[in-house]
Design a protein around this motif. Structure first.
Motif, PDB file in Angstrom:
ATOM      1  N   ARG A   1       0.711  -0.891   0.113  1.00  0.00           N
ATOM      2  CA  ARG A   1      -0.366  -0.107   0.248  1.00  0.00           C
ATOM      3  C   ARG A   1       0.968   1.376  -0.283  1.00  0.00           C
ATOM      4  N   ALA A   2       1.702   1.200   0.744  1.00  0.00           N
ATOM      5  CA  ALA A   2       3.166   2.115   0.832  1.00  0.00           C
ATOM      6  C   ALA A   2       3.631   2.422  -0.373  1.00  0.00           C
ATOM      7  N   GLN A   3       4.040   1.312  -1.592  1.00  0.00           N
ATOM      8  CA  GLN A   3       3.967   1.539  -2.866  1.00  0.00           C
ATOM      9  C   GLN A   3       2.741   2.218  -3.842  1.00  0.00           C
ATOM     10  N   LEU A   4       1.719   1.226  -3.495  1.00  0.00           N
ATOM     11  CA  LEU A   4       0.592   2.437  -4.611  1.00  0.00           C
ATOM     12  C   LEU A   4       0.652   3.522  -4.439  1.00  0.00           C
TER      13      LEU A   4
ATOM     14  N   PRO B   1      -2.313   7.911  -7.001  1.00  0.00           N
ATOM     15  CA  PRO B   1      -2.430   7.024  -5.568  1.00  0.00           C
ATOM     16  C   PRO B   1      -4.206   6.206  -5.901  1.00  0.00           C
ATOM     17  N   VAL B   2      -4.505   7.352  -5.412  1.00  0.00           N
ATOM     18  CA  VAL B   2      -5.595   6.881  -5.616  1.00  0.00           C
ATOM     19  C   VAL B   2      -6.458   5.924  -6.681  1.00  0.00           C
ATOM     20  N   THR B   3      -6.168   6.210  -8.029  1.00  0.00           N
ATOM     21  CA  THR B   3      -6.649   4.947  -9.114  1.00  0.00           C
ATOM     22  C   THR B   3      -5.632   3.370  -9.004  1.00  0.00           C
ATOM     23  N   ALA B   4      -3.730   4.084  -8.157  1.00  0.00           N
ATOM     24  CA  ALA B   4      -3.983   2.926  -8.099  1.00  0.00           C
ATOM     25  C   ALA B   4      -4.148   2.147  -6.975  1.00  0.00           C
TER      26      ALA B   4
ATOM     27  N   ALA C   1      -4.166  -5.080 -10.609  1.00  0.00           N
ATOM     28  CA  ALA C   1      -3.698  -4.867 -12.448  1.00  0.00           C
ATOM     29  C   ALA C   1      -2.153  -5.481 -12.925  1.00  0.00           C
ATOM     30  N   ALA C   2      -2.029  -4.971 -13.931  1.00  0.00           N
ATOM     31  CA  ALA C   2      -0.963  -6.571 -14.088  1.00  0.00           C
ATOM     32  C   ALA C   2       0.721  -5.119 -13.288  1.00  0.00           C
ATOM     33  N   TYR C   3       0.437  -3.337 -13.832  1.00  0.00           N
ATOM     34  CA  TYR C   3       1.125  -2.700 -13.347  1.00  0.00           C
ATOM     35  C   TYR C   3       1.394  -2.436 -11.309  1.00  0.00           C
ATOM     36  N   THR C   4       0.152  -2.785 -10.929  1.00  0.00           N
ATOM     37  CA  THR C   4       0.783  -3.133  -9.595  1.00  0.00           C
ATOM     38  C   THR C   4       0.974  -4.137  -9.110  1.00  0.00           C
TER      39      THR C   4
ATOM     40  N   GLY D   1     -10.545 -15.827   0.561  1.00  0.00           N
ATOM     41  CA  GLY D   1      -9.428 -14.968  -0.246  1.00  0.00           C
ATOM     42  C   GLY D   1     -10.410 -13.496   0.208  1.00  0.00           C
ATOM     43  N   VAL D   2      -9.276 -12.833  -0.100  1.00  0.00           N
ATOM     44  CA  VAL D   2      -9.388 -11.545   0.055  1.00  0.00           C
ATOM     45  C   VAL D   2      -9.563  -9.937  -1.137  1.00  0.00           C
ATOM     46  N   GLY D   3      -9.859  -9.664  -1.292  1.00  0.00           N
ATOM     47  CA  GLY D   3     -10.001  -9.167  -3.008  1.00  0.00           C
ATOM     48  C   GLY D   3      -9.172  -7.982  -3.278  1.00  0.00           C
ATOM     49  N   ASP D   4     -10.062  -6.654  -3.311  1.00  0.00           N
ATOM     50  CA  ASP D   4      -8.546  -5.661  -3.662  1.00  0.00           C
ATOM     51  C   ASP D   4      -8.079  -5.869  -5.250  1.00  0.00           C
ATOM     52  N   GLY D   5      -8.709  -6.605  -6.192  1.00  0.00           N
ATOM     53  CA  GLY D   5      -8.160  -6.902  -7.042  1.00  0.00           C
ATOM     54  C   GLY D   5      -7.591  -8.159  -7.337  1.00  0.00           C
ATOM     55  N   LYS D   6      -7.246  -9.273  -6.417  1.00  0.00           N
ATOM     56  CA  LYS D   6      -6.517 -10.193  -5.911  1.00  0.00           C
ATOM     57  C   LYS D   6      -7.479 -11.487  -6.155  1.00  0.00           C
ATOM     58  N   ASP D   7      -6.564 -12.571  -7.464  1.00  0.00           N
ATOM     59  CA  ASP D   7      -7.356 -13.384  -6.871  1.00  0.00           C
ATOM     60  C   ASP D   7      -7.661 -14.856  -5.764  1.00  0.00           C
TER      61      ASP D   7
END
Length: 260
Positions: A78-81, A87-90, A96-99, A243-249
């Protein structure tokens, strides 16, 4: 699913018999969020370790030959994002691949491709702490005795650097295919169950604006694969509930996942 997964495990086991003792057999399992790829990778890993144990119980007891490495640990923190230009979009597009830290993943694959020798050290991969929502460095150990490594993640067959570079070093690429409407249904259920969406409407928005957007990139940019596995609307293919989301599988619970 059982017959299909058993067939895949037996195929890997047969091919592994020809691998020199100084080398590893690497498999990358990819697919869109909600495809069930984590479930597949975890079950195949367990079946391979069962086959290994049966071959010589006295010799192999307690020394798994196969390890399962989920890609969740390679999420940017989260610090890197926070440090990104937007950062809001990140944060909204986490998954996404770039994250992801693809370069660190590629570095691990390169190390796993080095010859195994008596002085070889244990290697480590990161895991993901779903409570803290951040990676945990060096949390998954890969001992020199582990000679089959099954990775799973959204982008492991993506035709884009550094994912393509890592894919080129795999023995096999597998892709778990699923209809988007099936994945969407699973994702909505998972997001609500995990508490990252307040209701089904919120979960659907998350799936439509992040997970399935990523899914389009994953399917449209897919490399040729060795195994194309269809995931149907079947309870046995449902993603792990932990599993927990945030876009992760989906990520299996650490207490039950066959990590080494």
């Amino acid at each position: 699913m059982e017959e299909q997964v058993t067939g895949l495990a037996n195929k890997v086991w047969d091919n592994f018999q020809d691998v020199p003792k100084s080398k590893r057999f690497l498999i990358a399992v990819s697919g869109i969020p909600g495809s069930g790829k984590t479930t597949l990778a975890a079950i195949v890993t367990k079946k391979l370790n069962d086959l290994h144990a049966k071959q010589s119980p006295a010799t192999h007891m307690g020394s798994p030959v196969a390890a399962f490495i989920p890609m969740d640990g390679y999420h940017l923190s989260r610090a890197q994002l926070d440090a990104m230009p937007d950062p809001v979009t990140a944060h909204a597009r986490r998954g996404a691949a770039y994250t992801f830290d693809g370069d660190s993943f590629l570095s691990l694959v390169k190390k796993l491709r080095e010859p195994i020798c008596p002085e070889s050290a244990t290697l480590y991969a990161p895991s993901f702490d779903h409570a803290k929502k951040d990676p945990v460095e060096d949390d998954i150990s890969i001992a020199p005795s582990v000679r089959i490594v099954i990775f799973e993640g959204n982008y492991l067959s993506l035709n884009k650097t550094p994912w393509k570079d890592a894919a080129d070093m795999m023995n096999e690429l597998w892709f778990v295919d699923v209809k988007f409407e099936v994945a969407r249904k699973r994702l909505i259920h998972r997001h609500v169950k995990a508490g990252i969406a307040k209701d089904e409407e919120d979960a659907a928005k998350r799936a439509d604006e992040n997970d399935l957007v990523n899914g389009k990139e994953i399917t449209e940019g897919r490399l040729d694969v060795h195994e194309f596995i269809e995931s149907h609307e079947d309870a046995t293919w449902a993603p792990e509930e932990q599993g927990v989301g945030d876009g992760k599988d989906e990520q299996p619970d650490k207490a039950t996942a066959p990590l080494v």
